[in-house]
Design a protein around this motif. Sequence first.
Motif, PDB file in Angstrom:
ATOM      1  N   GLU A  61       0.848  -1.205   0.000  1.00 56.96           N
ATOM      2  CA  GLU A  61       0.000   0.000   0.000  1.00 56.96           C
ATOM      3  C   GLU A  61       0.879   1.248   0.000  1.00 56.96           C
ATOM      4  OE1 GLU A  61      -3.569  -0.452   0.388  1.00 56.96           O
ATOM      5  OE2 GLU A  61      -3.500   1.572  -0.436  1.00 56.96           O
ATOM      6  N   ARG A  62       1.915   1.218   0.848  1.00 55.63           N
ATOM      7  CA  ARG A  62       2.797   2.399   0.956  1.00 55.63           C
ATOM      8  C   ARG A  62       3.609   2.593  -0.319  1.00 55.63           C
ATOM      9  NH1 ARG A  62       5.106   4.021   6.679  1.00 55.63           N
ATOM     10  NH2 ARG A  62       3.249   3.657   7.908  1.00 55.63           N
ATOM     11  N   ILE A  63       4.051   1.483  -0.914  1.00 58.25           N
ATOM     12  CA  ILE A  63       4.834   1.599  -2.151  1.00 58.25           C
ATOM     13  C   ILE A  63       3.979   2.259  -3.229  1.00 58.25           C
ATOM     14  CG2 ILE A  63       5.900   0.272  -4.030  1.00 58.25           C
ATOM     15  CD1 ILE A  63       6.881  -1.708  -1.908  1.00 58.25           C
ATOM     16  N   HIS A  64       2.738   1.821  -3.348  1.00 58.62           N
ATOM     17  CA  HIS A  64       1.843   2.409  -4.352  1.00 58.62           C
ATOM     18  C   HIS A  64       1.605   3.891  -4.051  1.00 58.62           C
ATOM     19  CE1 HIS A  64       0.607  -1.009  -6.876  1.00 58.62           C
ATOM     20  NE2 HIS A  64       0.998  -1.707  -5.830  1.00 58.62           N
ATOM     21  N   ASP A  65       1.441   4.212  -2.781  1.00 61.98           N
ATOM     22  CA  ASP A  65       1.229   5.622  -2.399  1.00 61.98           C
ATOM     23  C   ASP A  65       2.444   6.467  -2.778  1.00 61.98           C
ATOM     24  OD1 ASP A  65      -1.194   4.965  -1.440  1.00 61.98           O
ATOM     25  OD2 ASP A  65      -0.668   5.038   0.694  1.00 61.98           O
ATOM     26  N   ARG A  66       3.637   5.916  -2.500  1.00 66.44           N
ATOM     27  CA  ARG A  66       4.853   6.681  -2.807  1.00 66.44           C
ATOM     28  C   ARG A  66       5.027   6.857  -4.311  1.00 66.44           C
ATOM     29  NH1 ARG A  66       7.172   3.812   1.466  1.00 66.44           N
ATOM     30  NH2 ARG A  66       8.252   2.366   0.127  1.00 66.44           N
ATOM     31  N   VAL A  67       4.762   5.761  -5.048  1.00 65.49           N
ATOM     32  CA  VAL A  67       4.872   5.842  -6.514  1.00 65.49           C
ATOM     33  C   VAL A  67       3.949   6.939  -7.041  1.00 65.49           C
ATOM     34  CG1 VAL A  67       4.291   4.620  -8.645  1.00 65.49           C
ATOM     35  CG2 VAL A  67       5.656   3.487  -6.918  1.00 65.49           C
ATOM     36  N   ALA A  68       2.739   6.985  -6.487  1.00 61.35           N
ATOM     37  CA  ALA A  68       1.777   7.999  -6.938  1.00 61.35           C
ATOM     38  C   ALA A  68       2.231   9.398  -6.520  1.00 61.35           C
ATOM     39  CB  ALA A  68       0.407   7.693  -6.352  1.00 61.35           C
ATOM     40  N   ALA A  69       2.763   9.498  -5.307  1.00 58.32           N
ATOM     41  CA  ALA A  69       3.130  10.824  -4.783  1.00 58.32           C
ATOM     42  C   ALA A  69       4.348  11.415  -5.506  1.00 58.32           C
ATOM     43  CB  ALA A  69       3.422  10.719  -3.285  1.00 58.32           C
ATOM     44  N   PHE A  70       5.326  10.564  -5.809  1.00 54.53           N
ATOM     45  CA  PHE A  70       6.556  11.074  -6.429  1.00 54.53           C
ATOM     46  C   PHE A  70       6.379  11.397  -7.912  1.00 54.53           C
ATOM     47  CE2 PHE A  70       9.181   8.588  -3.086  1.00 54.53           C
ATOM     48  CZ  PHE A  70       8.895   9.566  -2.156  1.00 54.53           C
ATOM     49  N   GLN A  71       5.377  10.808  -8.551  1.00 54.37           N
ATOM     50  CA  GLN A  71       5.076  11.065  -9.960  1.00 54.37           C
ATOM     51  C   GLN A  71       6.313  10.929 -10.851  1.00 54.37           C
ATOM     52  OE1 GLN A  71       3.184  14.931  -9.696  1.00 54.37           O
ATOM     53  NE2 GLN A  71       1.169  13.961  -9.739  1.00 54.37           N
ATOM     54  N   THR A  72       7.030   9.830 -10.648  1.00 49.28           N
ATOM     55  CA  THR A  72       8.250   9.622 -11.425  1.00 49.28           C
ATOM     56  C   THR A  72       7.961   8.896 -12.743  1.00 49.28           C
ATOM     57  OG1 THR A  72       8.585   7.545 -10.276  1.00 49.28           O
ATOM     58  CG2 THR A  72       9.733   9.457  -9.395  1.00 49.28           C
ATOM     59  N   GLY A  73       6.738   8.416 -12.889  1.00 48.27           N
ATOM     60  CA  GLY A  73       6.409   7.639 -14.077  1.00 48.27           C
ATOM     61  C   GLY A  73       6.734   6.168 -13.909  1.00 48.27           C
ATOM     62  N   LEU A  74       7.312   5.806 -12.755  1.00 49.95           N
ATOM     63  CA  LEU A  74       7.627   4.394 -12.500  1.00 49.95           C
ATOM     64  C   LEU A  74       6.347   3.654 -12.115  1.00 49.95           C
ATOM     65  CD1 LEU A  74      10.863   4.798 -10.371  1.00 49.95           C
ATOM     66  CD2 LEU A  74      10.714   3.948 -12.707  1.00 49.95           C
ATOM     67  N   VAL A  75       6.360   2.351 -12.358  1.00 52.26           N
ATOM     68  CA  VAL A  75       5.214   1.516 -12.016  1.00 52.26           C
ATOM     69  C   VAL A  75       5.727   0.393 -11.118  1.00 52.26           C
ATOM     70  CG1 VAL A  75       3.406   0.042 -12.985  1.00 52.26           C
ATOM     71  CG2 VAL A  75       4.178   2.030 -14.250  1.00 52.26           C
ATOM     72  N   PRO A  76       4.977   0.022 -10.076  1.00 53.23           N
ATOM     73  CA  PRO A  76       5.440  -1.080  -9.229  1.00 53.23           C
ATOM     74  C   PRO A  76       5.683  -2.344 -10.051  1.00 53.23           C
ATOM     75  CG  PRO A  76       3.552  -0.008  -8.236  1.00 53.23           C
ATOM     76  CD  PRO A  76       3.710   0.574  -9.604  1.00 53.23           C
ATOM     77  N   PRO A  77       6.595  -3.211  -9.625  1.00 54.48           N
ATOM     78  CA  PRO A  77       6.965  -4.389 -10.396  1.00 54.48           C
ATOM     79  C   PRO A  77       5.754  -5.198 -10.834  1.00 54.48           C
ATOM     80  CG  PRO A  77       8.239  -4.259  -8.383  1.00 54.48           C
ATOM     81  CD  PRO A  77       7.257  -3.152  -8.338  1.00 54.48           C
ATOM     82  N   GLY A  78       5.746  -5.607 -12.100  1.00 53.97           N
ATOM     83  CA  GLY A  78       4.683  -6.470 -12.610  1.00 53.97           C
ATOM     84  C   GLY A  78       3.545  -5.720 -13.254  1.00 53.97           C
ATOM     85  N   PHE A  79       3.328  -4.466 -12.869  1.00 51.47           N
ATOM     86  CA  PHE A  79       2.132  -3.770 -13.317  1.00 51.47           C
ATOM     87  C   PHE A  79       2.261  -3.135 -14.702  1.00 51.47           C
ATOM     88  CE2 PHE A  79       1.420  -4.347  -8.899  1.00 51.47           C
ATOM     89  CZ  PHE A  79       0.085  -4.647  -8.848  1.00 51.47           C
ATOM     90  N   GLU A 136     -11.561  -7.108 -11.823  1.00 54.14           N
ATOM     91  CA  GLU A 136     -10.528  -6.169 -11.366  1.00 54.14           C
ATOM     92  C   GLU A 136      -9.356  -6.917 -10.708  1.00 54.14           C
ATOM     93  OE1 GLU A 136     -10.924  -2.916 -11.899  1.00 54.14           O
ATOM     94  OE2 GLU A 136      -9.012  -2.358 -10.951  1.00 54.14           O
ATOM     95  N   ILE A 137      -9.699  -7.870  -9.871  1.00 54.79           N
ATOM     96  CA  ILE A 137      -8.649  -8.634  -9.162  1.00 54.79           C
ATOM     97  C   ILE A 137      -7.811  -9.438 -10.158  1.00 54.79           C
ATOM     98  CG2 ILE A 137      -8.248 -10.542  -7.549  1.00 54.79           C
ATOM     99  CD1 ILE A 137     -10.820  -9.577  -6.057  1.00 54.79           C
ATOM    100  N   LEU A 138      -8.491 -10.174 -11.044  1.00 58.25           N
ATOM    101  CA  LEU A 138      -7.747 -11.004 -12.015  1.00 58.25           C
ATOM    102  C   LEU A 138      -6.937 -10.129 -12.968  1.00 58.25           C
ATOM    103  CD1 LEU A 138     -10.481 -13.681 -12.874  1.00 58.25           C
ATOM    104  CD2 LEU A 138      -8.469 -13.985 -11.421  1.00 58.25           C
ATOM    105  N   GLY A 139      -7.533  -9.016 -13.381  1.00 57.52           N
ATOM    106  CA  GLY A 139      -6.862  -8.122 -14.336  1.00 57.52           C
ATOM    107  C   GLY A 139      -5.577  -7.525 -13.794  1.00 57.52           C
ATOM    108  N   GLN A 140      -5.485  -7.349 -12.489  1.00 58.67           N
ATOM    109  CA  GLN A 140      -4.256  -6.791 -11.901  1.00 58.67           C
ATOM    110  C   GLN A 140      -3.312  -7.882 -11.414  1.00 58.67           C
ATOM    111  OE1 GLN A 140      -4.288  -3.293  -9.336  1.00 58.67           O
ATOM    112  NE2 GLN A 140      -6.495  -3.170  -9.607  1.00 58.67           N
ATOM    113  N   ALA A 141      -3.896  -8.952 -10.851  1.00 57.77           N
ATOM    114  CA  ALA A 141      -3.039  -9.975 -10.229  1.00 57.77           C
ATOM    115  C   ALA A 141      -2.317 -10.832 -11.260  1.00 57.77           C
ATOM    116  CB  ALA A 141      -3.878 -10.861  -9.302  1.00 57.77           C
TER     117      ALA A 141
END
Lengths: 95, 582
Positions: A62-80, B559-564
């Motif tokens: 949750e915090r990683i996603h929040d930080r990614v959104a807050a910093f607006q670096t254009g990075l995406v969490p791994p896998g996404f 939503e869950i499957l699409g992201q996971a």
Amino acid sequence: MTVARGFALSVAFAAIALTVVHLRAEQTRCAARMVAIDADWVRLRRDLWGLQTRIARLKAPERIHDRVAAFQTGLVPPGFDEVSRRTERLASRKP
Amino acid sequence: MSSPAASIDQFQRRSGVVLLLCSAVVLLGLGGRLVYINTTLRDRLLNYAERQQQGGATMPARRGIILDARGRVLAATEQRPDVFVDPSRVEGDVDEFANRLSPRVNIPAANIAEKIRRRPQSRFVVIASGVDDITAEAVRAMHDPAVNLDERSVRTYPLGESIAHVLGWVGRDGAGLEGIEAAFDSHLRGKDGWRGTIHDARRRALRSSDEEMIPPKDGGHVVLTIDAEIQRIAEQALAESVNRVEAESGIAIVMSPQTGEILAMACYPTFDPNDPGSVPTDVRRNRAVTDPVEPGSTFKPFIVCGALDGSHISATEQFDCHMGVRMIGSRTIKDVKPHGMMDVKGIITHSSNIGMSMIADRMGNPALHNTIRRFGFGTKTGIECPGEADGRVYPLKKWSKLSTASVGMGYEVLVSPLQLINGFATIINDGVMLRPRIVKRLLGPGGEAVGDSESPQIVGRVVSSRIAHYVTEELLVSVVENGSGKGAKLEHYSVLGKTGTTKLISRNGKIYEPDAYLGTFVGAAPVERPALVAMVMIRRPNHRLAYYGSAVAAPAVGEILGQALPYLGVPPDKDQVAAATP
């Protein structure tokens, strides 16, 4: 017994006594140091546990996603970024 | 007359005798005292000396860590101090003291003053529990002998409300009270050590007492199958769905059908296990395993599996669905939309109650009952979470004339959400049932493996591979492509699934409550070899907004499957995207 022998014996006794006192003092100092090291060990363990918890909080998804959104670096969490990259690749191949 | 010299000599002799006698008396007295001290006073003095010279300190053992499948820490123990006040050492006005302490512990001064005044005789009034390092340092900086810190172990859940229902929590004494904390308490729990010390006159530790050194034994660790990232995705989708339709609560479970591992298990509303007392007990229950429900239409694929596997029906056979209304005795069964003749694919795609009642009639009660039991309904799955419900499958002798149709439509049976998703996972896994697992492995205090819990545990084959393939690749795919499960459709992955909408029984357990529904969707993707199966249940949505499983739960599963799936690196299987994959 001559005076010289008596004197030598006294000196020897005094030296032995001083050595014994020194060794006892050193033994006490070492023992006290061991107690201090034990206490340090307990404190370091406590600090380690605290730091592990802090790192765990920082690594919470949750915090990683929040930080990614807050910093607006254009990075995406791994896998996404996987699907979007494949879709882009497809689009670039189209005539 | 004697000479003066003789008198002096006599005096000296007498004095010598007197001195000798006095010395003898004194020595005798000292000897007596020595005997008295070494006999009568011995024990008392030894105790006194021990209390003065000997001391010691507890060496706290660490309760084991709970980790997710990727090594993220979900529950850990840290040492945090309590701030306490000794009222007898408060100098001056209590209010003034409270005003000085208040900003350091971030507690209103009035509350501090009240706590101190309530127990003036006590030497230990706790003002704040488990404070952080900054607060502790601020309190130390007061240099006030009336206020002190007392270190104690505190269980911490770094992810806050996430995974709360699975993890559970511990009591103030450090014992696990719920969830994994309770189920694995004996493995996680450590044993404190003790270090005895000899002190000098100023109570400074001189040396350790060798015979009183008991090292602490740290607890073992537990690695869960949960992935905190997938859990986050599931929790987010669930919360959005519950809030969107103003529902009372919801449950989401994500599972790997090939291994039986639970990757996410979420209940909403949730709570913070760091402060479990702040919510009612009802909110803290892990309803995914403890609360059985009537499954409704999500039950239909199991009945169809049994009917096909037992050759009670054939895949091409047509059933008369009576244009949406069928009378069985005094009871009327209705479909949402009227249908005429339909095969089993049409019945599942359109979730026809009448079609299912016809199939159930064809099977007969013994085969129906046998099918339900084979899928594990009415029996605990054996997951490691405490408080798992059996569900309820009534014995055949208790079935009424209407039970055949009711059971065929997913009523008159109670199944836990976990049993339901595990049943789907069984069909998806070629008809082989696995025991669902939430604990991946147990580790010792040093990280060494304890026991072997890595490999999937096969319960047995429930339905033939051919039937399982047909149900998943034909029937359940059709539900998402053409039927009620369209809300779960994904752009890059093919999805299969089944919707369900059930009326909820009233709290007295006698009638179905008006306008109270449970909307469910169970889905899996990609179709060819599903990597994930996910289920969302939404309880008591606002019926004016939406209540069908297709509307309240299917989009959340999508939503869950699409992201996971991309997070797990599962390649997209829909033609245009798969073609671009190198």
